[in-house]
Design a protein around this motif. Sequence first.
Motif, PDB file in Angstrom:
ATOM      1  N   LEU A  67      -3.056  -9.431   1.106  1.00 27.74           N
ATOM      2  CA  LEU A  67      -2.734  -8.838  -0.044  1.00 27.74           C
ATOM      3  C   LEU A  67      -3.353  -7.322   0.102  1.00 27.74           C
ATOM      4  O   LEU A  67      -4.373  -7.268   0.018  1.00 27.74           O
ATOM      5  CB  LEU A  67      -2.947  -9.359  -1.219  1.00 27.74           C
ATOM      6  CG  LEU A  67      -2.502  -8.634  -2.659  1.00 27.74           C
ATOM      7  CD1 LEU A  67      -0.914  -8.514  -2.591  1.00 27.74           C
ATOM      8  CD2 LEU A  67      -2.963  -9.372  -3.863  1.00 27.74           C
ATOM      9  N   ASP A  68      -2.263  -6.261   0.343  1.00 28.70           N
ATOM     10  CA  ASP A  68      -2.753  -5.149   0.294  1.00 28.70           C
ATOM     11  C   ASP A  68      -2.206  -4.212  -0.621  1.00 28.70           C
ATOM     12  O   ASP A  68      -0.862  -3.860  -0.836  1.00 28.70           O
ATOM     13  CB  ASP A  68      -2.486  -4.272   1.799  1.00 28.70           C
ATOM     14  CG  ASP A  68      -3.263  -3.238   2.068  1.00 28.70           C
ATOM     15  OD1 ASP A  68      -3.915  -2.434   1.028  1.00 28.70           O
ATOM     16  OD2 ASP A  68      -2.994  -2.614   2.949  1.00 28.70           O
ATOM     17  N   SER A  81       0.812  -1.175   0.027  1.00 32.24           N
ATOM     18  CA  SER A  81       0.038   0.037  -0.031  1.00 32.24           C
ATOM     19  C   SER A  81       0.837   1.348   0.001  1.00 32.24           C
ATOM     20  O   SER A  81       2.155   1.148   0.281  1.00 32.24           O
ATOM     21  CB  SER A  81      -0.814   0.099   1.197  1.00 32.24           C
ATOM     22  OG  SER A  81      -0.241  -0.160   2.353  1.00 32.24           O
ATOM     23  N   ASN A  82       0.329   2.461  -0.367  1.00 32.57           N
ATOM     24  CA  ASN A  82       0.740   3.896  -0.447  1.00 32.57           C
ATOM     25  C   ASN A  82       2.050   3.731  -1.305  1.00 32.57           C
ATOM     26  O   ASN A  82       3.125   4.367  -0.976  1.00 32.57           O
ATOM     27  CB  ASN A  82       1.327   4.096   0.953  1.00 32.57           C
ATOM     28  CG  ASN A  82      -0.089   4.496   1.725  1.00 32.57           C
ATOM     29  OD1 ASN A  82      -0.519   5.468   1.764  1.00 32.57           O
ATOM     30  ND2 ASN A  82      -0.431   3.644   2.819  1.00 32.57           N
ATOM     31  N   ASN A  83       2.124   3.104  -2.311  1.00 29.87           N
ATOM     32  CA  ASN A  83       3.286   3.178  -3.352  1.00 29.87           C
ATOM     33  C   ASN A  83       2.662   4.145  -4.391  1.00 29.87           C
ATOM     34  O   ASN A  83       1.605   4.744  -4.400  1.00 29.87           O
ATOM     35  CB  ASN A  83       3.548   2.038  -3.786  1.00 29.87           C
ATOM     36  CG  ASN A  83       4.602   1.489  -2.854  1.00 29.87           C
ATOM     37  OD1 ASN A  83       5.977   1.591  -3.021  1.00 29.87           O
ATOM     38  ND2 ASN A  83       4.429   0.737  -1.793  1.00 29.87           N
ATOM     39  N   GLN A  84       3.266   4.138  -5.598  1.00 34.24           N
ATOM     40  CA  GLN A  84       2.935   4.686  -6.906  1.00 34.24           C
ATOM     41  C   GLN A  84       2.492   3.521  -8.037  1.00 34.24           C
ATOM     42  O   GLN A  84       2.933   3.851  -9.157  1.00 34.24           O
ATOM     43  CB  GLN A  84       3.762   5.720  -7.299  1.00 34.24           C
ATOM     44  CG  GLN A  84       3.924   6.890  -6.161  1.00 34.24           C
ATOM     45  CD  GLN A  84       5.162   7.717  -6.903  1.00 34.24           C
ATOM     46  OE1 GLN A  84       5.761   7.777  -7.551  1.00 34.24           O
ATOM     47  NE2 GLN A  84       5.515   8.598  -5.789  1.00 34.24           N
ATOM     48  N   LEU A  85       2.195   2.228  -7.668  1.00 35.86           N
ATOM     49  CA  LEU A  85       2.131   1.397  -8.572  1.00 35.86           C
ATOM     50  C   LEU A  85       1.029   1.548  -9.686  1.00 35.86           C
ATOM     51  O   LEU A  85      -0.382   1.816  -9.106  1.00 35.86           O
ATOM     52  CB  LEU A  85       1.632   0.174  -7.788  1.00 35.86           C
ATOM     53  CG  LEU A  85       2.782  -0.610  -6.836  1.00 35.86           C
ATOM     54  CD1 LEU A  85       2.005  -1.869  -6.162  1.00 35.86           C
ATOM     55  CD2 LEU A  85       3.783  -1.221  -7.776  1.00 35.86           C
ATOM     56  N   ALA A  86       1.124   1.513 -10.769  1.00 30.40           N
ATOM     57  CA  ALA A  86       0.423   1.670 -11.953  1.00 30.40           C
ATOM     58  C   ALA A  86       0.375   0.499 -12.731  1.00 30.40           C
ATOM     59  O   ALA A  86      -0.645   0.311 -13.610  1.00 30.40           O
ATOM     60  CB  ALA A  86       1.028   2.705 -12.910  1.00 30.40           C
ATOM     61  N   ALA A  87       1.305  -0.530 -12.403  1.00 34.21           N
ATOM     62  CA  ALA A  87       1.081  -1.912 -13.423  1.00 34.21           C
ATOM     63  C   ALA A  87       1.804  -3.153 -12.245  1.00 34.21           C
ATOM     64  O   ALA A  87       2.613  -2.917 -11.341  1.00 34.21           O
ATOM     65  CB  ALA A  87       2.168  -1.846 -14.686  1.00 34.21           C
ATOM     66  N   LEU A  88       0.881  -4.060 -12.529  1.00 40.52           N
ATOM     67  CA  LEU A  88       1.038  -5.213 -11.800  1.00 40.52           C
ATOM     68  C   LEU A  88       1.171  -6.395 -12.662  1.00 40.52           C
ATOM     69  O   LEU A  88       0.202  -6.653 -13.441  1.00 40.52           O
ATOM     70  CB  LEU A  88       0.040  -5.726 -10.723  1.00 40.52           C
ATOM     71  CG  LEU A  88       0.400  -6.703  -9.838  1.00 40.52           C
ATOM     72  CD1 LEU A  88       1.610  -6.568  -8.836  1.00 40.52           C
ATOM     73  CD2 LEU A  88      -0.778  -7.178  -8.744  1.00 40.52           C
ATOM     74  N   ALA A  89       2.429  -7.084 -12.918  1.00 45.32           N
ATOM     75  CA  ALA A  89       2.610  -8.022 -14.037  1.00 45.32           C
ATOM     76  C   ALA A  89       1.573  -9.381 -13.366  1.00 45.32           C
ATOM     77  O   ALA A  89       1.333  -9.498 -12.240  1.00 45.32           O
ATOM     78  CB  ALA A  89       3.963  -8.566 -14.029  1.00 45.32           C
ATOM     79  N   ALA A  90       1.396  -9.908 -14.695  1.00 41.45           N
ATOM     80  CA  ALA A  90       0.381 -11.304 -14.278  1.00 41.45           C
ATOM     81  C   ALA A  90       1.111 -12.122 -13.704  1.00 41.45           C
ATOM     82  O   ALA A  90       0.336 -12.761 -12.994  1.00 41.45           O
ATOM     83  CB  ALA A  90       0.056 -11.800 -15.819  1.00 41.45           C
TER      84      ALA A  90
END
Length: 626
Positions: free
Chosen positions: A161-162, A139-148
């Motif tokens: 999972l947060d 949490s509290n990141n700048q995630l814009a993409a999460l790989a499959a």
Amino acid sequence: MAVLPLLLCLLPLAPASSPPQPATPSPCPRRCRCQTQSLPLSVLCPGAGLLFVPPSLDRRAAELRLADNFIAAVRRRDLANMTGLLHLSLSRNTIRHVAAGAFADLRALRALHLDGNRLTSLGEGQLRGLVNLRHLILSNNQLAALAAGALDDCAETLEDLDLSYNNLEQLPWEALGRLGNVNTLGLDHNLLASVPAGAFSRLHKLARLDMTSNRLTTIPPDPLFSRLPLLARPRGSPASALVLAFGGNPLHCNCELVWLRRLAREDDLEACASPPALGGRYFWAVGEEEFVCEPPVVTHRSPPLAVPAGRPAALRCRAVGDPEPRVRWVSPQGRLLGNSSRARAFPNGTLELLVTEPGDGGVFTCIAANAAGEATAAVELTVGPPPPPQLANSTSCDPPRDGDPDALTPPSAASASAKAADTGPPTDRGVQVAEHGATAALVQWPDQRPIPGIRMYQIQYNSSADDILVYRMIPADSHSFLLTDLASGRTYDLCVLAVYEDGATGLTATRPVGCARFSTEPALRPCGAPHAPFLGGTMIIALGGVIVASVLVFIFVLLMRYKVHGGQPPGKAKTPAPVSSVCSQTNGALGPAPPPPAPEPAAPRAHTVVQLDCESWAPSHEPVGP
């Protein structure tokens, strides 16, 4: 023999072999506290001002806390050989990069805290090796993409999972569906606009799902929701209940959310954002009968098309409804069309045939469907040879029409039959275009007395060359309307809807009165109007003539001035001299002119003899006697 007793006496004095000693622990990193007196070992470095992971870590540690520092990256060697590490906290650092395989040796790790950092993406190799991970906090990141494949190694063991407070617009829903042991899933405060149906159906152990503060307009029903009987607050909820939080989303409260409204809840944070009649109302206070949908109505379709073989063709179909209808196309052979090597189907309802063949001709069916029903429309396509070429420089003009070109004229029987053949299906009997001109049309519809509580009528129309739908609101006591903003020479699709108050629910509803298609008259063209190439050539010739005339006039003026000043430039002074000129007429009718009278005797001087117009004598500078 005396040597042997001596050796036996000295043998007890030899040092005995000592048991193996434990390895010397590594020194505790500077600014850290290490608990090494008892197992498990702990290395605690919170708020120590560290810029990187200390290299002198005790590799036997079971707990490593590096929160509230300034670590910017996790390298492959930073955590190597820490096979006994169970808990790792890297919270609230400035981590932007995690090397692939940085956690590969942490096969015993149970909890990984990476919250409060600056990660923008998570690839497939960055969490490799975490085969026993239970808690993953991102949490509290700048995630814009999460790989499959980012969660593949911990998919069977992960329980918490947060992903909250990130910039995620999409998620690998198929990968999340494999988290069979997940108990808590935090997706709140992201940019999610949709959730696919059945995304949580395999999460049998899910107890809390948080989707608050996203961009969700609807939540599709899921087998997980129907299996659990109660949705309630965390406090006081039974163990078998699923806590579902979805407040702070722009919910569109129509019939697609009736399933959610029927569930028992105690929350009070959800509200409707649309439709306008329900905007701002508390979700759980809206009655089930108010969650309604409107069936689709086809408002625009392409007129009959004729294209030559081998050329592309675009078939268009537009529909309105609540929720927004999905448009599909069926070929004349009854096959459902989609994206292929020869066709492309767009979400806006356009079907594009990239290369037409003679066998593609026929009637295509447009199907617009939503949760409330479906509507169909037919579009005819003719594939044939190219039309004969037309003369580009033709100067023929349209036959004159009496009166104002915008005057409304009732269509004749011949023209009506011809337009019916050209534009496809006949006009709906409920709506008639009684008169039409180049830019105006008179629309009429019958009285709708069977519909009680009519508030107004709504006219929707657009042309074949424009996808923008135009609306007109008409008073309830009107049965005709004059459209005056039309374009000449276009085909229009028009529908009239009755807006009334449903007595059963007290809500505003609409009912189609009918639709019509008509074509406006082409605009008059002036007879014999010059074409653009002709006008351009004429302007060039005229401009050239003006320039040439100006140059000739200028030359003539110069010659005249030259003659007036006696062959010398006008600015130079000329010395007077006796001039003798002899001029003969070119036709020979007259003899030579008489010589001028002799001048007064003067000093000998040179003079110039000039012959005008016919013969010129060269200047003579010989001295002349008295």
